[in-house]
Scaffold this active site. Structure first.
Site: not given
Length: 531
Positions: A199, A373, A196
């Site tokens: 991102k 997230s 993640s």
């Protein structure tokens, strides 16, 4: 199998009551050190901002320093959405609670130590997690005392990053954001699975392509010749059907305004269709059906969640666009408009727009994406980046567009691969050098449009995916994006040292076998930077 974030999806509101129970004198020392620097900056900020006339380009080479970044608290405060989630307030309150000598009572009758008779003394300012105080260009980073080669920092981080919990492949980089000097590198140019932390790249690419004030718009259009009403998806996964929209684009409001426009035309019955053609390609993410995200479509309501949650893994409706259109038809009915069962279609150029609703600005969406997230938002922002870049709004177009936007910023993208916007695709690759360069670019005073890529990062001990971490460590001074897949643990963000320097760091670990142990090892490394 995909493992959600280990402390996933907490609401992004700080819990000051919990914060008051922990006493960390180190944070208080940071707060006391910050005051003189802030005063000096306040006097100098105006002429410094006037001198900024063009963006700075970061020339990033392994082990080499780059100059020209002078991040200061006032610049960040003025240029970025600083308090949109109350994070600044939370950090101040926590610092107050942890400073025994500065009036922790605040009229509540706690009788804490260090108070005197009469009114409590003024409370200290919080340790500013975005303030790179002091450290003129070329100065040594506070708290690290490293030579240009970063030997002292290597001695502190090296043993921690050799922890067997971090698996067989790892990469790390630390950069002083006040000087641009890379203080530490371990396999920093090796592309690894970022999970993640992808991102961060998605955020910077989207902000570059669209700007922080861009909004995602959902509309209704009436085909005058056929009477067909088309609900046109604008790629806003935060479009909400809830009664309390809380600042989001409201499907209920869109129905009310559309019904009013239809009645002005003396229309009471419509053939309802929905248009998802803003996006192209397969709606299914390569990981398949998964509770961590819905199908990637330009029309959905409340991220196609099957409960009233706003974040975290949960089963999703199988056809988000059709479900949103059916919900919209029900809202039209409540306003006296009868609609047929909806089906897919495409609004023509001849159709008249009847009503529109728009999302919060992109800067706020980026903050939400990073703090929680949010995979659905990440995939949406990646597709909007593709659209703005003239690429197809599918996974291949995302791959090309995100990389191109980062190249446009002069970032080190060699070896990087972006196959989605969320990082759920295990074939994504990012280097530690690129992650720290992204953070540095977002911190550059010449790039205020990128600031939400920093302000959205979860704050240790307070918000998002770090709300339950660092409760006995560097709470309030680490701000970082977490990343977790099976066998992958990553962490990238910023940390304030004890004397106010702001560092960017990135830690990536692959082939991990104990996710909890790997997470603790990364947290210890970040805490060491703050010590």
């Amino acid at each position: 199998m995909v493992v959600p974030e280990l402390r996933p999806w907490r609401a992004a509101r700080p819990h000051v009551v919990r914060a008051a129970g922990a006493v960390r004198p180190r944070l208080a020392r940071v707060a006391r050190a910050a005051g003189p620097h802030l005063g000096r900056f306040a006097r100098a900020a105006t002429p410094q901002l006037a001198r900024i006339t063009r963006p700075k380009t970061w020339q990033y080479t392994a082990g080499a320093a780059t100059a020209g970044l002078a991040l200061a608290a006032g610049v960040v405060t003025a240029a970025g959405p600083w308090d949109s989630t109350g994070q600044r307030t939370a950090e101040r309150d926590r610092a107050v609670a942890q400073e025994h000598t500065g009036g922790a009572d605040h009229g509540r009758g706690s009788g804490g130590s260090g108070t005197t008779s009469g009114a409590p003394r003024p409370a200290p300012s919080a340790a500013a997690v975005l303030a790179g105080l002091g450290g003129a260009s070329g100065a040594e980073p506070g708290g690290v005392k490293a030579a240009p080669g970063g030997k002292d920092l290597a001695g502190a981080l090296g043993p921690l990053l050799k922890d067997p919990a971090l698996g067989d492949r790892r990469g790390a980089a630390v950069v002083d954001l006040t000087t641009g000097r890379r203080l530490y590198g371990l396999g920093a140019d090796v592309p690894l699975t970022p999970a993640s932390t992808t991102k961060i790249a998605t955020a910077v690419a989207a902000l570059t392509a669209l700007g922080p004030d861009h909004r995602l718009t959902t509309r209704t259009a009436l085909e005058a010749d056929t009477g067909e009403l088309v609900l046109v998806g604008g790629g806003d996964p935060t479009l909400t059907a809830r009664e309390d929209a809380r600042g989001l684009a409201s499907l209920r409001n869109l129905a009310e305004e559309t019904a009013a426009a239809l009645k002005k035309r003396d229309v009471r019955k419509v053939t309802l269709s929905y248009d998802t053609t803003l996006y192209a390609g397969d709606e299914m993410h390569p990981i398949g059906e998964n509770e961590n995200l819905a199908r990637v479509t330009a029309l959905m309501a409340d991220e196609a969640r099957t409960d009233d949650s706003t974040s975290g893994p949960v089963p999703r409706v199988p056809d988000p666009a059709a479900d949103a259109a059916r919900t919209f038809a029900g809202f039209l009915e409540s306003h006296g408009i009868t609609a047929s069962a909806p089906g897919p279609s495409k609004a023509t150029d001849r159709a008249d727009t009847l009503a529109t609703v728009s999302s919060p600005p992109l800067s706020a969406l980026v903050e939400r994406m990073l703090t929680n997230s949010d995979n659905d938002l990440a995939e949406a922002l990646a597709r909007h980046t593709a659209v703005a870049s003239g690429k197809p709004a599918d996974f291949d177009g995302v791959s090309a567009a995100v990389k191109a936007r980062l190249q446009q910023l002069g970032l080190p993208v060699r070896g990087a691969r972006f196959h989605d916007g969320s990082g759920l695709d295990r074939t994504d690759r990012i280097t530690a050098d690129l992650l720290t360069a992204l953070l540095a670019k977002a911190a550059d005073p010449a790039r205020p449009e990128l600031r939400s890529a920093l302000t959205g990062l979860p704050v240790a001990g307070f918000t998002g995916t770090l709300a339950g971490r660092y409760t006995d460590g560097a709470a309030g001074v680490v701000r970082a994006k977490t990343g977790t897949l099976t066998g992958v643990n990553t962490l990238a963000g910023t940390v304030v040292t004890t004397d106010g320097h702001l560092l960017a760091f990135a830690f990536l670990a692959s082939d991990t076998t104990d996710a909890g142990a790997a997470q603790r090892a990364l947290d210890e490394a970040a805490t060491t930077l703050a010590s």
